[in-house]
Design a protein around this motif. Structure first.
Motif, PDB file in Angstrom:
ATOM      1  N   ALA A 202       0.817  -1.216   0.000  1.00 27.53           N
ATOM      2  CA  ALA A 202       0.000   0.000   0.000  1.00 27.53           C
ATOM      3  C   ALA A 202       0.851   1.267   0.000  1.00 27.53           C
ATOM      4  O   ALA A 202       1.831   1.370   0.738  1.00 27.53           O
ATOM      5  CB  ALA A 202      -0.925   0.001   1.208  1.00 27.53           C
ATOM      6  N   ASP A 203       0.453   2.229  -0.819  1.00 26.29           N
ATOM      7  CA  ASP A 203       1.076   3.552  -0.794  1.00 26.29           C
ATOM      8  C   ASP A 203       0.498   4.391   0.339  1.00 26.29           C
ATOM      9  O   ASP A 203       1.121   5.359   0.777  1.00 26.29           O
ATOM     10  CB  ASP A 203       0.847   4.260  -2.134  1.00 26.29           C
ATOM     11  CG  ASP A 203       1.549   3.551  -3.283  1.00 26.29           C
ATOM     12  OD1 ASP A 203       2.786   3.460  -3.256  1.00 26.29           O
ATOM     13  OD2 ASP A 203       0.851   3.067  -4.197  1.00 26.29           O
ATOM     14  N   ALA A 204      -0.694   4.019   0.791  1.00 21.54           N
ATOM     15  CA  ALA A 204      -1.330   4.676   1.933  1.00 21.54           C
ATOM     16  C   ALA A 204      -2.381   3.728   2.486  1.00 21.54           C
ATOM     17  O   ALA A 204      -2.828   2.806   1.800  1.00 21.54           O
ATOM     18  CB  ALA A 204      -1.968   6.004   1.524  1.00 21.54           C
ATOM     19  N   VAL A 205      -2.757   3.953   3.729  1.00 14.22           N
ATOM     20  CA  VAL A 205      -3.813   3.168   4.370  1.00 14.22           C
ATOM     21  C   VAL A 205      -4.902   4.132   4.815  1.00 14.22           C
ATOM     22  O   VAL A 205      -4.624   5.125   5.497  1.00 14.22           O
ATOM     23  CB  VAL A 205      -3.283   2.378   5.587  1.00 14.22           C
ATOM     24  CG1 VAL A 205      -4.418   1.596   6.250  1.00 14.22           C
ATOM     25  CG2 VAL A 205      -2.163   1.432   5.166  1.00 14.22           C
ATOM     26  N   VAL A 206      -6.134   3.856   4.397  1.00 16.51           N
ATOM     27  CA  VAL A 206      -7.274   4.695   4.787  1.00 16.51           C
ATOM     28  C   VAL A 206      -8.319   3.821   5.461  1.00 16.51           C
ATOM     29  O   VAL A 206      -8.429   2.632   5.178  1.00 16.51           O
ATOM     30  CB  VAL A 206      -7.885   5.429   3.571  1.00 16.51           C
ATOM     31  CG1 VAL A 206      -6.909   6.458   3.028  1.00 16.51           C
ATOM     32  CG2 VAL A 206      -8.287   4.443   2.474  1.00 16.51           C
ATOM     33  N   GLN A 207      -9.088   4.430   6.344  1.00 16.47           N
ATOM     34  CA  GLN A 207     -10.067   3.668   7.115  1.00 16.47           C
ATOM     35  C   GLN A 207     -11.506   4.097   6.861  1.00 16.47           C
ATOM     36  O   GLN A 207     -12.424   3.513   7.431  1.00 16.47           O
ATOM     37  CB  GLN A 207      -9.745   3.783   8.606  1.00 16.47           C
ATOM     38  CG  GLN A 207      -8.405   3.147   8.966  1.00 16.47           C
ATOM     39  CD  GLN A 207      -8.121   3.194  10.449  1.00 16.47           C
ATOM     40  OE1 GLN A 207      -8.358   4.210  11.099  1.00 16.47           O
ATOM     41  NE2 GLN A 207      -7.625   2.101  10.996  1.00 16.47           N
TER      42      GLN A 207
END
Length: 220
Positions: A202-207
């Motif tokens: 992942a380049d970023a983790v969002v919730q």
């Protein structure tokens, strides 16, 4: 933050909190088949599509089953439960607002799902997001499912956007890997099964979808 021209969303586990319902359906099917796949096997199956998963189970556990028939049974059972209010998976908060904000910002949108076409059609109408998307790709539209990049390449093509200008948002390692192989960036949507997912891709983790909008600098 990079300015994306197109975003490719996974469906189950990203738009709908449906993984729990799928797990319950599959648990009944595993019991009927006399098997119990490991957590590691289940984690690796996420995003691959039902038929590929049942092919794996047939070959690994030497089952006398038709993977296509098993996948169709599972999909139809899920489809029917979408019409039962107390069984229907919850829509993740902010989905429609996120799609509308992306659309208003000129970002092309598509959905890439390992589900059957009739299921994706039903969920799109349930979420009332058809007016915001350029199209969608299902397991029936490609030769190989995730982590093969074909489904992401096809989704990018539908939007008329180069993969390198696209972002994939998925809750499974297979989906992120498919995006990376196609040349997109990939964000992990950390849903209930995030503990089973390898976030290293992942380049970023969002919730949440609110967090997606925040990362993209979009107004709510």
């Amino acid at each position: 933050m990079k300015q994306y021209k197109g975003i490719i969303f996974d469906m189950d586990g990203v738009l709908l909190d449906s993984e729990r319902l799928y797990k319950r359906i599959e648990a009944d099917m595993y019991h009927a088949a006399g098997i119990q796949p490991t957590k590691n096997e289940i984690a690796k199956s996420m995003g691959r599509g039902c038929e590929n998963w049942w092919q794996y189970l047939r070959d690994t556990y030497h089952l006398d089953i038709d993977p296509a028939a098993q996948a169709e049974y599972e999909s139809r059972r899920y489809f029917d439960l979408l019409d039962v209010p107390e069984e229907r998976p919850a829509v993740f908060p902010g989905v429609q607002e996120c799609f509308e904000a992306c659309h208003n910002a000129g970002i092309h949108l598509s959905i890439a799902s390992g589900s059957k076409r009739y299921l994706v059609e039903k969920v799109i109408d349930l979420l009332k997001i058809r007016m915001y998307i350029d199209g969608f790709v299902t397991s029936e539209d490609v030769k190989a499912g995730k982590p093969d990049p074909e489904i992401m390449e096809t989704a990018a093509s539908i939007m008329g956007v180069r993969p390198e200008d696209c972002l994939v948002i998925d809750d499974a390692t297979n989906g992120m890997v498919a995006g990376k192989k196609a040349g997109t960036d990939a964000w992990l949507f950390a849903s209930a099964d995030a503990a089973l997912v390898d976030a290293s891709e992942a380049d970023a983790v969002v919730q949440s979808h609110w967090e997606i909008m925040e990362h993209l600098n979009l107004s709510k």
